[in-house]
Each structure stands twice: as C-alpha cells, then as structure tokens.
Design an enzyme around this catalytic site. Structure first.
Site, PDB file in Angstrom:
ATOM      1  N   GLY A  84      37.051  41.289  43.523  1.00 54.01           N
ATOM      2  CA  GLY A  84      35.595  41.266  43.428  1.00 54.01           C
ATOM      3  C   GLY A  84      34.936  40.793  44.715  1.00 54.01           C
ATOM      4  O   GLY A  84      35.584  40.374  45.678  1.00 54.01           O
ATOM      5  N   SER A  85      33.601  40.849  44.692  1.00 52.64           N
ATOM      6  CA  SER A  85      32.831  40.619  45.916  1.00 52.64           C
ATOM      7  C   SER A  85      32.801  39.147  46.338  1.00 52.64           C
ATOM      8  O   SER A  85      32.534  38.848  47.506  1.00 52.64           O
ATOM      9  CB  SER A  85      31.402  41.132  45.719  1.00 52.64           C
ATOM     10  OG  SER A  85      30.803  40.517  44.604  1.00 52.64           O
TER      11      SER A  85
ATOM     12  N   GLY B  84      37.108  35.430  40.949  1.00 49.74           N
ATOM     13  CA  GLY B  84      35.728  35.424  40.476  1.00 49.74           C
ATOM     14  C   GLY B  84      35.664  35.548  38.963  1.00 49.74           C
ATOM     15  O   GLY B  84      36.676  35.512  38.268  1.00 49.74           O
ATOM     16  N   ALA B  85      34.455  35.690  38.435  1.00 47.93           N
ATOM     17  CA  ALA B  85      34.272  35.873  36.995  1.00 47.93           C
ATOM     18  C   ALA B  85      32.923  36.551  36.763  1.00 47.93           C
ATOM     19  O   ALA B  85      32.033  36.503  37.621  1.00 47.93           O
ATOM     20  CB  ALA B  85      34.323  34.537  36.253  1.00 47.93           C
TER      21      ALA B  85
ATOM     22  N   GLY C 179      34.949  42.906  35.204  1.00 50.90           N
ATOM     23  CA  GLY C 179      33.874  43.798  35.627  1.00 50.90           C
ATOM     24  C   GLY C 179      34.371  44.846  36.616  1.00 50.90           C
ATOM     25  O   GLY C 179      33.895  45.978  36.626  1.00 50.90           O
TER      26      GLY C 179
ATOM     27  N   GLU D 257      44.743  40.232  37.039  1.00 48.35           N
ATOM     28  CA  GLU D 257      44.119  38.928  37.293  1.00 48.35           C
ATOM     29  C   GLU D 257      44.643  37.881  36.316  1.00 48.35           C
ATOM     30  O   GLU D 257      44.878  36.732  36.693  1.00 48.35           O
ATOM     31  CB  GLU D 257      42.599  39.045  37.146  1.00 48.35           C
ATOM     32  CG  GLU D 257      41.950  39.840  38.271  1.00 48.35           C
ATOM     33  CD  GLU D 257      40.487  40.185  38.020  1.00 48.35           C
ATOM     34  OE1 GLU D 257      39.805  40.484  38.997  1.00 48.35           O
ATOM     35  OE2 GLU D 257      40.043  40.156  36.857  1.00 48.35           O
TER      36      GLU D 257
HETATM   37  C1  5RP Z   1      37.168  41.989  38.507  1.00 49.35           C
HETATM   38  C2  5RP Z   1      36.645  40.659  38.134  1.00 49.35           C
HETATM   39  C3  5RP Z   1      35.760  39.978  39.113  1.00 49.35           C
HETATM   40  O1  5RP Z   1      36.304  38.736  39.438  1.00 49.35           O
HETATM   41  C4  5RP Z   1      34.407  39.810  38.497  1.00 49.35           C
HETATM   42  O2  5RP Z   1      33.924  41.093  38.134  1.00 49.35           O
HETATM   43  C5  5RP Z   1      33.420  39.132  39.444  1.00 49.35           C
HETATM   44  O3  5RP Z   1      33.143  39.970  40.521  1.00 49.35           O
HETATM   45  P1  5RP Z   1      32.095  39.579  41.645  1.00 49.35           P
HETATM   46  O4  5RP Z   1      32.675  38.421  42.412  1.00 49.35           O
HETATM   47  O5  5RP Z   1      31.992  40.850  42.473  1.00 49.35           O
HETATM   48  O6  5RP Z   1      30.781  39.237  40.996  1.00 49.35           O
HETATM   49  O7  5RP Z   1      36.911  40.122  37.098  1.00 49.35           O
HETATM   50  O8  5RP Z   1      37.962  42.543  37.485  1.00 49.35           O
END
Ligand code: 5RP
Length: 226
Positions: free
Chosen positions: A30-31, A85-86, A99, A106
C-alpha cells in the site's frame, strides 16, 4: 504532496525506529508502506544489513527499485518485525486490511512476525470496523457458491473488478469479494465464521494482531503502544 500523503510518509518513515541491523522484515503493501520501503532502501544502500519479505509484487518491485534486499520463507520462517498499512483501525487495534488485495500474504507475514507494526494516516482510525467493505479472498473455482455462503452471514458480497471491468485477480490467483457487513460488532467471531467456509482463502479482518500503531497526521506522528 497532499496532507494525507504527508501523514502517510511520516507514519511510514517513523516505523523505521523498529529496524536494527541483521533483521528480517515483513514488508506490507500500500501507499503508506511505500514510504517505509523507500526510506528502508536509503538505509540499506548506506550499509544497513536487512532483508525483506514482500507481501505483494508491488512491494517487491518497490524494494528492488529502492535497494532493499529480499528473501523468502524458505530462508526465514520467523520475521523480526512486520510493518504494514490498514484500511481501518478500531480502538482495540483490530484491523480491516485488503484494500489493495494483498490480505492473504499480509496476514501470513504478520502472523510470522515477532512484532507487527501498523502504519496509517489518521483517516483510518474508526470507533467501529465496517464502513470499509471487508475484503475476502476466495478461490475462483465455484466463487459464486462461496459468495453465496458468505452472503448467508448477512452481507452482499461484491466481486472486485478492475477499472476496465475485468475481474481483479490477487497475487495468489484468487478473487476478492468486498462485503458490507455494516458495523462489525465482533471482529473475531466474524473472522472465525468466514474462515470456516469452504472456498474462503482468507478474510481482511486482523483481530488482536497489531502490537503497535503509528498514526500519521499532517506534520507529526503519534505512536500507540499497548
Ligand atoms: C493492501 C492493504 C493496505 O495496507 C491497505 O489497503 C492500506 O493502504 P494505504 O496505505 O494505501 O492506505 O491492506 O491489501
């Protein structure tokens, strides 16, 4: 850079305080993780001896781009720390993840880590999980039947598609259904119910797994420790 990007960058970079020479590190996706990998690459290029196990092809690509050496579970079954991330974090630090569709890898990485550090911007903090539709990874074979079983838990599973309307396929070759359960009262119970269903590979609930949450705000971070 937007305020939210700044918050993600600060949270991602702050997580490097957990990293020491010789560690094997689980690299989430994730970002927000992007900023962690980028900074870790700077340290690795300057001589820090670390290895990462990536949770997605995208994270592996970033690690290669920024100079973080990679390894895999054939070399290391236990990780010193995993950083990820989450999509939502509640007051008990239960999480919704997935997401980006990398939830199964993960979760394997988080479960193998001695410490699981979550990095988020403030927008991810919630009083109760469930505004974000819960991602559930399922086998493509018979996916309609599996989605039907999930629906019986009182939600409407939507098959995840790409922008061009093709079906989204995870790095594991599976499908994802995004499920609106409304406010999730009992994350552990729902997680257990989903895991019992044939055809379900993994769900995006991570109850009772996080050891620390680093929250980024514009210009500062807050570290939540147990
Ligand atoms: C991907 C994830 C990411 O950690 C989560 O979507 C958060 O992403 P971001 O840091 O881009 O907000 O679970 O599967």
């Amino acid at each position: 850079m937007t305020n939210q990007d700044n918050a993600k960058k600060l949270a991602g970079e702050a997580s490097l305080s957990h990293i020491e020479n010789g560690m094997t590190i689980g690299l989430g996706s994730g970002s927000t993780v992007y900023w962690m990998i980028r900074k870790l690459g700077e340290h690795a290029r300057a001589g820090l001896d670390v290895k990462g196990i990536p949770s997605s092809w995208q994270s592996a690509a970033w690690a290669n781009e920024y100079g973080v050496p990679l390894t895999d579970f054939s070399e290391a079954q236990k990780l010193d720390v995993a950083i990820d991330g989450a999509d939502e974090v509640d007051g008990q630090w239960d999480l919704i993840k997935g997401g980006g569709g990398a939830l199964a890898r993960e979760k394997i990485i988080a479960a193998a880590a001695r410490k699981f550090v979550v990095i988020v911007d403030e927008s991810k903090l919630v009083s109760r999980l469930g505004d974000f539709k819960l991602p559930v990874e399922i086998l493509p074979f018979g996916w309609e039947a599996t989605a039907g079983q999930i629906a019986e838990l009182d939600c409407n599973p939507i098959l995840r598609c790409n922008d061009d309307n093709s079906v989204f396929v995870s790095d594991n070759g599976n499908y994802i259904v995004d499920c609106d359960f409304g406010a999730i009262q009992e994350p552990t119970t729902l997680h257990q119910q989903l895991k019992q269903l044939t055809g379900v590979v993994e769900d995006g609930l991570f109850p009772d797994m996080a050891d620390e949450v680093i929250v980024g705000y514009h210009g500062r971070v807050e570290v939540l420790r147990g």
